[in-house]
Design an enzyme around this catalytic site. Sequence first.
Site: not given
Length: 369
Positions: A86, A186-190
């Site tokens: 990282k 959560g209905v974001g991207h994923v």
Amino acid sequence: MEGEFHMKYFETVHKEGHEQVSFFFDPGTGLKAIIAIHNTTLGPALGGTRMWNYATEQEALTDVLRLSKGMTYKAAAAGLRLGGGKAVIIGNPKTDKTDALFRAFGKAVNTLGGRYITAEDVGTSVQDMEHVSEETTFVTGIDEAKGGSGDPSPLTAFGTLQGIKASVKHKMKRDDLKGLTVALQGVGHVGWHLAGLLKQEGAKVIVSDIDFAACQRAEKELGIDGIVNPDEIYDVQCEIFAPCALGAIINDQTLPRLKCQIVAGASNNQLAVQERHGVEIEKRGIAYAPDYVINAGGLMNVYVELEGYSQERAYRICSGIYNNVAQVFDIAEKQGIPTYQAADRLVEQRLNRATNLSPRFNASFARGR
Ligand code: NAD
């Protein structure tokens, strides 16, 4: 004081088993970056570059050491020929970004000769990685138009679905999701893609999101079965709770409220305190699919980019998440340990096996080579 800092630094690096930690300073652009290579037993260390306004340099170092180790575990659990690394850039991503800064960072990455491959992360974008790619080939997560893998979230959702199926097989001895209720946070991207896939599988999907309009869109476009307030998602009577929003959502407050048999979702760092909540969730009879095993679809997607991107191949590799999650449940059952520990055992097994078999890394295994 200075001596004390160095003592602690070497102690920490030794304790966590990092191979190499490099500091880069470029006065011309103001670049201050740290690249941590945790482990290259399975392959080159891949992990994103985080740009953050760290309060102290020590804080930046602590973060990069922790995150790079996490990447070793994620890649090994995914079964990829990748190690863990990282990078952090100290600075404010809103005010301190310049093209030259990212080119200077690209030069820094290049000096490591492929032992570390970078990508975007919190505070960095696909566009920043384009500047990095002007100086090094050891970068991934490039724009689709330039041969990159693009938005990873559909693959992360697909992988999470495989992990949910493996969890259902383990806990409920069922091969399908028909009629099962999933509480999706959560209905974001994923979460959006996962909700769509779950509906296709015949599951009943109840969602929550702090963005109510996103829930309404999901109702209209995906045909989800219900919406609850963000705080009510933990109380939904369901078979599966799928967190796709926040970290630390398995905690002292939420655990007693959960009415599910399985927790399987894409969020990172779901257990607030690993040791305590990882044990407590098992005691409550809930099967927990460890986050870093089930949400590896995005990493698999960039891995495929390294060898020349093919979406079909990315989906094929992602379907392996079913077996990875199944193996974790298997180890947990046989060894009588919680699944969060079983995931670490799976990783350690794979690392030990590889230590005995293969060279440490292959620098030619990088984008465009
Ligand atoms: P995102 O930001 O697109 O979506 C998160 C959604 O959660 C947003 O719609 C947001 O409004 C909602 N949210 C925030 N707080 C909430 C709350 N208290 N209750 C309900 N909803 C809330 O992020 P994403 O890319 O979909 O990622 C979701 C999670 O999955 C994150 O934890 C992320 O680290 C993890 N993850 C994502 C990927 C990926 O490919 N994007 C890969 C691995 C892991």
